[in-house]
Design an enzyme around this catalytic site. Structure first.
Site, PDB file in Angstrom:
ATOM      1  N   ARG A  33      37.491  47.383  35.893  1.00 51.38           N
ATOM      2  CA  ARG A  33      38.023  47.132  34.550  1.00 51.38           C
ATOM      3  C   ARG A  33      36.865  46.913  33.591  1.00 51.38           C
ATOM      4  NH1 ARG A  33      42.910  42.847  33.823  1.00 51.38           N
ATOM      5  NH2 ARG A  33      41.598  42.040  32.172  1.00 51.38           N
ATOM      6  N   LYS A  41      47.562  36.699  38.961  1.00 50.60           N
ATOM      7  CA  LYS A  41      48.780  36.693  38.128  1.00 50.60           C
ATOM      8  C   LYS A  41      49.451  38.071  38.167  1.00 50.60           C
ATOM      9  CE  LYS A  41      46.953  35.423  34.178  1.00 50.60           C
ATOM     10  NZ  LYS A  41      45.537  35.285  34.532  1.00 50.60           N
ATOM     11  N   ARG A  86      37.227  43.659  41.745  1.00 50.37           N
ATOM     12  CA  ARG A  86      38.519  44.185  41.287  1.00 50.37           C
ATOM     13  C   ARG A  86      38.424  45.627  40.769  1.00 50.37           C
ATOM     14  NH1 ARG A  86      42.389  40.828  37.331  1.00 50.37           N
ATOM     15  NH2 ARG A  86      40.829  41.081  35.713  1.00 50.37           N
ATOM     16  N   ARG A 105      35.017  35.516  29.267  1.00 54.46           N
ATOM     17  CA  ARG A 105      36.460  35.328  29.477  1.00 54.46           C
ATOM     18  C   ARG A 105      36.741  33.973  30.124  1.00 54.46           C
ATOM     19  NH1 ARG A 105      37.901  40.101  32.942  1.00 54.46           N
ATOM     20  NH2 ARG A 105      40.039  39.404  32.850  1.00 54.46           N
ATOM     21  N   ARG A 111      48.348  32.128  25.698  1.00 55.48           N
ATOM     22  CA  ARG A 111      46.974  31.873  26.123  1.00 55.48           C
ATOM     23  C   ARG A 111      46.309  30.814  25.254  1.00 55.48           C
ATOM     24  NH1 ARG A 111      45.789  37.025  28.666  1.00 55.48           N
ATOM     25  NH2 ARG A 111      43.705  37.137  29.555  1.00 55.48           N
TER      26      ARG A 111
HETATM   27  P1  AMP Z   1      44.511  40.256  30.732  1.00 49.22           P
HETATM   28  O1  AMP Z   1      44.831  41.575  31.331  1.00 49.22           O
HETATM   29  O2  AMP Z   1      45.689  39.326  30.664  1.00 49.22           O
HETATM   30  O3  AMP Z   1      43.305  39.602  31.362  1.00 49.22           O
HETATM   31  O4  AMP Z   1      44.123  40.529  29.186  1.00 49.22           O
HETATM   32  C1  AMP Z   1      43.026  41.348  28.836  1.00 49.22           C
HETATM   33  C2  AMP Z   1      42.559  41.020  27.423  1.00 49.22           C
HETATM   34  O5  AMP Z   1      43.617  41.268  26.482  1.00 49.22           O
HETATM   35  C3  AMP Z   1      42.161  39.574  27.196  1.00 49.22           C
HETATM   36  O6  AMP Z   1      40.837  39.283  27.618  1.00 49.22           O
HETATM   37  C4  AMP Z   1      42.316  39.465  25.672  1.00 49.22           C
HETATM   38  O7  AMP Z   1      41.254  40.107  25.005  1.00 49.22           O
HETATM   39  C5  AMP Z   1      43.577  40.303  25.430  1.00 49.22           C
HETATM   40  N1  AMP Z   1      44.799  39.458  25.515  1.00 49.22           N
HETATM   41  C6  AMP Z   1      45.798  39.554  26.444  1.00 49.22           C
HETATM   42  N2  AMP Z   1      46.746  38.644  26.233  1.00 49.22           N
HETATM   43  C7  AMP Z   1      46.360  37.932  25.150  1.00 49.22           C
HETATM   44  C8  AMP Z   1      46.899  36.820  24.449  1.00 49.22           C
HETATM   45  N3  AMP Z   1      48.054  36.238  24.833  1.00 49.22           N
HETATM   46  N4  AMP Z   1      46.219  36.344  23.376  1.00 49.22           N
HETATM   47  C9  AMP Z   1      45.069  36.911  22.965  1.00 49.22           C
HETATM   48  N5  AMP Z   1      44.482  37.946  23.592  1.00 49.22           N
HETATM   49  C10 AMP Z   1      45.114  38.464  24.672  1.00 49.22           C
END
Ligand code: AMP
Length: 215
Positions: free
Chosen positions: A156, A15, A127, A167, A90
């Site tokens: 990360r 993404k 990654r 996750r 999400r």
């Molecule tokens: P990502 O980089 O999109 O994988 O987001 C990293 C982390 O941020 C996720 O595992 C969640 O803990 C938090 N996060 C990001 N976007 C959301 C969302 N829309 N709702 C809830 N938590 C979020």
């Protein structure tokens, strides 16, 4: 007409990589809630302190809290011609909140990037992101530094095996229902994320342009 794009897909589906390319293609801002939250953690802001432990455990932060962050972001001047959301919504309540935003101009176009769990696990184990600017390293990165800012590349924090399992579990339970939520809309598209990065981009661009031609 404004282009309101939402990217769906499991962690590691590409993404973030696609979002950078697509945002450039259409000249719209790439809004990554994960990046916004990681920046908040790094800066030590009130929001950052509240969400740090949740992010590091792979859980989701509160729907109302993230919805407010996005609502405020969508009021900025740079979303005049649309936006690309990466990582939001999400959950179904987040999607319902987004549908109810009165600041949206035009329909949402939703793209699901599909990837098998086996490939997700393989990609996340490899990654790396930049410790300075947070950019994902390119897939073929041979160097230990970021191609954007020269910062050091590191894994990360939430890509550790146990956190990844959490996750993915959260993704299946809370985010997959969005495919059903959006699936019957004429503006819903699905692409195979296992293809070469360039092919994925081309397929998304073609699919999105096709939905924009629909009346
Ligand atoms: P990502 O980089 O999109 O994988 O987001 C990293 C982390 O941020 C996720 O595992 C969640 O803990 C938090 N996060 C990001 N976007 C959301 C969302 N829309 N709702 C809830 N938590 C979020």
């Amino acid at each position: 007409m404004a282009l309101n794009l939402v990217l769906l897909g499991p962690p590691g589906a590409g993404k973030g990589t696609q979002a950078v390319r697509l945002a450039r293609t259409w000249g719209i801002p790439h809004i990554s809630t994960g990046t916004m939250l990681r920046e908040a953690v790094k800066s030590g802001s009130g929001l950052g302190r509240q969400v740090q432990t949740i992010i590091e455990s792979g859980g989701l932060i509160d729907d109302a809290m993230i919805t407010e962050v996005v609502r405020q972001r969508l009021q900025a001047a740079d979303v005049q011609s649309g936006f690309l959301l990466d990582g939001f919504p999400r959950t179904v309540p987040q999607a319902e909140a987004l549908d109810a935003f009165d600041i949206l101009k035009g329909p949402l176009v939703i793209v699901e990037i599909v990837l098998s769990e086996e490939e997700v696990l393989r990609r996340l184990a490899a990654r790396m992101i930049c410790s300075e600017c947070g950019t994902n390293a390119q897939d073929d990165a041979e160097f230990a530094t970021c191609h954007d800012c020269g910062g050091r590349l590191v894994p990360r924090a939430d890509d550790r095996e146990q956190v990844v399992k959490n996750r993915l579990e959260v993704y299946h339970r809370q985010t997959m229902p969005l495919v059903e939520y959006y699936g019957s809309r004429p503006t819903f598209c699905r692409v195979d994320g296992a293809q070469l990065v360039d092919h994925v981009t081309t397929e998304i661009v073609d699919a999105v342009e096709a939905t924009r031609r629909q009346k």
